[in-house]
Design an enzyme around this catalytic site. Sequence first.
Site, PDB file in Angstrom:
ATOM      1  N   GLY A  59     -55.188  15.924  36.781  1.00 38.07           N
ATOM      2  CA  GLY A  59     -56.540  15.752  37.299  1.00 38.07           C
ATOM      3  C   GLY A  59     -56.616  16.429  38.643  1.00 38.07           C
ATOM      4  O   GLY A  59     -55.906  16.056  39.554  1.00 38.07           O
ATOM      5  N   HIS A  60     -57.402  17.480  38.736  1.00 38.22           N
ATOM      6  CA  HIS A  60     -57.503  18.204  39.996  1.00 38.22           C
ATOM      7  C   HIS A  60     -58.907  18.042  40.571  1.00 38.22           C
ATOM      8  O   HIS A  60     -59.887  18.363  39.915  1.00 38.22           O
ATOM      9  CB  HIS A  60     -57.178  19.688  39.773  1.00 38.22           C
ATOM     10  CG  HIS A  60     -55.727  19.908  39.456  1.00 38.22           C
ATOM     11  ND1 HIS A  60     -55.236  21.085  38.967  1.00 38.22           N
ATOM     12  CD2 HIS A  60     -54.657  19.088  39.568  1.00 38.22           C
ATOM     13  CE1 HIS A  60     -53.918  20.979  38.795  1.00 38.22           C
ATOM     14  NE2 HIS A  60     -53.555  19.771  39.146  1.00 38.22           N
TER      15      HIS A  60
ATOM     16  N   GLN B 208     -48.969  18.192  37.640  1.00 37.51           N
ATOM     17  CA  GLN B 208     -47.991  17.154  37.959  1.00 37.51           C
ATOM     18  C   GLN B 208     -47.086  17.618  39.123  1.00 37.51           C
ATOM     19  O   GLN B 208     -47.510  18.440  39.909  1.00 37.51           O
ATOM     20  CB  GLN B 208     -47.159  16.762  36.728  1.00 37.51           C
ATOM     21  CG  GLN B 208     -47.958  16.045  35.649  1.00 37.51           C
ATOM     22  CD  GLN B 208     -48.656  16.978  34.677  1.00 37.51           C
ATOM     23  OE1 GLN B 208     -48.102  17.972  34.260  1.00 37.51           O
ATOM     24  NE2 GLN B 208     -49.874  16.658  34.317  1.00 37.51           N
TER      25      GLN B 208
ATOM     26  N   LYS C 250     -52.901  19.744  44.796  1.00 37.61           N
ATOM     27  CA  LYS C 250     -52.748  21.142  44.360  1.00 37.61           C
ATOM     28  C   LYS C 250     -54.099  21.788  44.096  1.00 37.61           C
ATOM     29  O   LYS C 250     -54.296  22.968  44.372  1.00 37.61           O
ATOM     30  CB  LYS C 250     -51.893  21.226  43.085  1.00 37.61           C
ATOM     31  CG  LYS C 250     -50.463  20.786  43.282  1.00 37.61           C
ATOM     32  CD  LYS C 250     -49.692  20.810  41.977  1.00 37.61           C
ATOM     33  CE  LYS C 250     -50.147  19.769  40.977  1.00 37.61           C
ATOM     34  NZ  LYS C 250     -49.908  18.378  41.388  1.00 37.61           N
TER      35      LYS C 250
ATOM     36  N   ASP D  71     -50.327  14.772  42.048  1.00 36.02           N
ATOM     37  CA  ASP D  71     -51.437  14.346  42.904  1.00 36.02           C
ATOM     38  C   ASP D  71     -51.241  14.717  44.363  1.00 36.02           C
ATOM     39  O   ASP D  71     -51.734  14.045  45.252  1.00 36.02           O
ATOM     40  CB  ASP D  71     -51.663  12.823  42.795  1.00 36.02           C
ATOM     41  CG  ASP D  71     -51.850  12.403  41.365  1.00 36.02           C
ATOM     42  OD1 ASP D  71     -52.630  13.054  40.670  1.00 36.02           O
ATOM     43  OD2 ASP D  71     -51.193  11.437  40.921  1.00 36.02           O
TER      44      ASP D  71
HETATM   45  P1  IMP Z   1     -47.789  11.664  30.502  1.00 38.29           P
HETATM   46  O1  IMP Z   1     -47.735  12.984  31.163  1.00 38.29           O
HETATM   47  O2  IMP Z   1     -49.187  11.202  30.189  1.00 38.29           O
HETATM   48  O3  IMP Z   1     -46.876  11.578  29.321  1.00 38.29           O
HETATM   49  O4  IMP Z   1     -47.238  10.579  31.549  1.00 38.29           O
HETATM   50  C1  IMP Z   1     -45.887  10.552  31.976  1.00 38.29           C
HETATM   51  C2  IMP Z   1     -45.783  10.153  33.442  1.00 38.29           C
HETATM   52  O5  IMP Z   1     -46.292  11.206  34.232  1.00 38.29           O
HETATM   53  C3  IMP Z   1     -46.581   8.914  33.837  1.00 38.29           C
HETATM   54  O6  IMP Z   1     -45.895   8.230  34.862  1.00 38.29           O
HETATM   55  C4  IMP Z   1     -47.872   9.482  34.384  1.00 38.29           C
HETATM   56  O7  IMP Z   1     -48.499   8.610  35.276  1.00 38.29           O
HETATM   57  C5  IMP Z   1     -47.344  10.720  35.073  1.00 38.29           C
HETATM   58  N1  IMP Z   1     -48.342  11.791  35.182  1.00 38.29           N
HETATM   59  C6  IMP Z   1     -48.762  12.632  34.218  1.00 38.29           C
HETATM   60  N2  IMP Z   1     -49.664  13.505  34.685  1.00 38.29           N
HETATM   61  C7  IMP Z   1     -49.824  13.220  35.982  1.00 38.29           C
HETATM   62  C8  IMP Z   1     -50.598  13.820  37.029  1.00 38.29           C
HETATM   63  O8  IMP Z   1     -51.329  14.795  36.856  1.00 38.29           O
HETATM   64  N3  IMP Z   1     -50.475  13.247  38.257  1.00 38.29           N
HETATM   65  C9  IMP Z   1     -49.652  12.206  38.494  1.00 38.29           C
HETATM   66  N4  IMP Z   1     -48.897  11.614  37.548  1.00 38.29           N
HETATM   67  C10 IMP Z   1     -48.982  12.130  36.313  1.00 38.29           C
HETATM   68 MG    MG Z   2     -53.811  14.607  39.936  1.00 34.73          MG
END
Ligand code: IMP
Ligand code: MG
Length: 430
Positions: free
Chosen positions: A41-42, A224, A17, A14
């Site tokens: 989420g972009h 991420q 990007k 977040d």
């Molecule tokens: P998962 O990727 O859904 O398995 O989540 C694993 C961890 O990564 C959790 O703490 C999520 O909140 C975090 N996470 C996954 N994708 C994102 C992202 O795009 N932005 C911020 N945190 C993320």
């Molecule tokens: Mg995001």
Amino acid sequence: MYDSTVVIGAQWGDEGKGKIVDFLAEKADVVVRFNGGNNAGHTIKANGETFKLHIIPSGVVRDKQVVIANGVVVDPKVLIDEIEMLRKMGYEPNLVLSANAHVIMHYHKIFDAKTDKTSKIGTTGRGIGPAYSDKAKRTEAIRMADFVGNAFDLRLSKILESKKHDLLRYGVITSAKNFDEYRQSLLGEYRKYADFIRPYVYDTTLIINQALDEGKNVLFEGAQGTLLDVDHGTYPYVTSSNTCAGGACTGAGVGPNRIAHVIGVTKAYTTRVGEGPFPTELKNDEGELLRKTGCEYGTTTGRPRRCGWLDLVILKYAKMVNGLTNLAITKLDVLSGLEKIKVCTSYEIGGKKTDLMPSSAEELENVKPVYLELDGWNKWSEQEATEIARRGIKALPEQAQAYLKFIESKSGVPISIVSIGAGRDETIIV
Ligand code: IMP
Ligand code: MG
């Protein structure tokens, strides 16, 4: 030298990007997603509209060739919805999807939601972890080539047989009759998705490497952030893919020698969603203020993001594991109006100071951040932001310039982009 840039998050995701990629995409020919799935989420503000993308690379908004490469896990329904949303907005995605990308199935999402209740990682519940688990396990995975191929029915039936125990355990099915109904309904639903997606499936490794051979500008869009990398992040509080710059090589099938630039995107402060250590977290009014001012709520899940000061220990670590060549600082405007701004310059561990990242999440949980306090600056309006962006970094308030200089000197990475508002024209190129 190849004309290629990897853009990755230098924190916990977040970082903004989407906006930086959208900005750089103006000059790009191809924009590639190489890791993760629709956990990302972009948000992009462009052409008077706000785009929220989860799986299609941000370059789509500029009508570029966009690629979802082999390292990504794809929920077909989410992909189709996104394509249809873009069409409604007047954009026809010029998209190719790797035959080697893995498919997120309905049961992956259920398993994710159920197991996270006990494992408490705070996942996005999108089935990302279970899909990557199946990829590593090898016997129960579905790749795009399988998905759009003739043997899909047979393969899915076999996989469901071997998953029967888990399907029962997690309440996806309740009995033998129910198992057959589930199998039939999945087949029916996913066959429709496969028909829609088939024309997009290609050998993307070849497409990307040919583009590089032809001297085209290729932009690799990370999802991420560094500290969510399954190998280099705050394990186990991480995602299931390689979010670091090296992930662009494995996740897109390009050699490391073909990457020219690595841009680390970092907010002017820090946020994190989900569980896990966060040394500079502010669990007070200051944190609430950052959350409100910065609209720090997840694009994917809507969860409030945990907020805190900028952490230079993390930034230096991100420089090391990604080989950052440049920094993009985002959301500098969110700090405007604060009297004093703190920056974490080192950690205190057992009475000793260090600026090295501890190697375990447990250790990181117990560090005491050491702060330096810098002077704040006054707010600027949206109009002023556009004017500052036009005139360059010297037009920023003196204290904001000092803040950026401090980040640059402490991290040892030159800043090349500073975002001072959400819009495209609120961006300073250094
Ligand atoms: P998962 O990727 O859904 O398995 O989540 C694993 C961890 O990564 C959790 O703490 C999520 O909140 C975090 N996470 C996954 N994708 C994102 C992202 O795009 N932005 C911020 N945190 C993320
Ligand atoms: Mg995001």
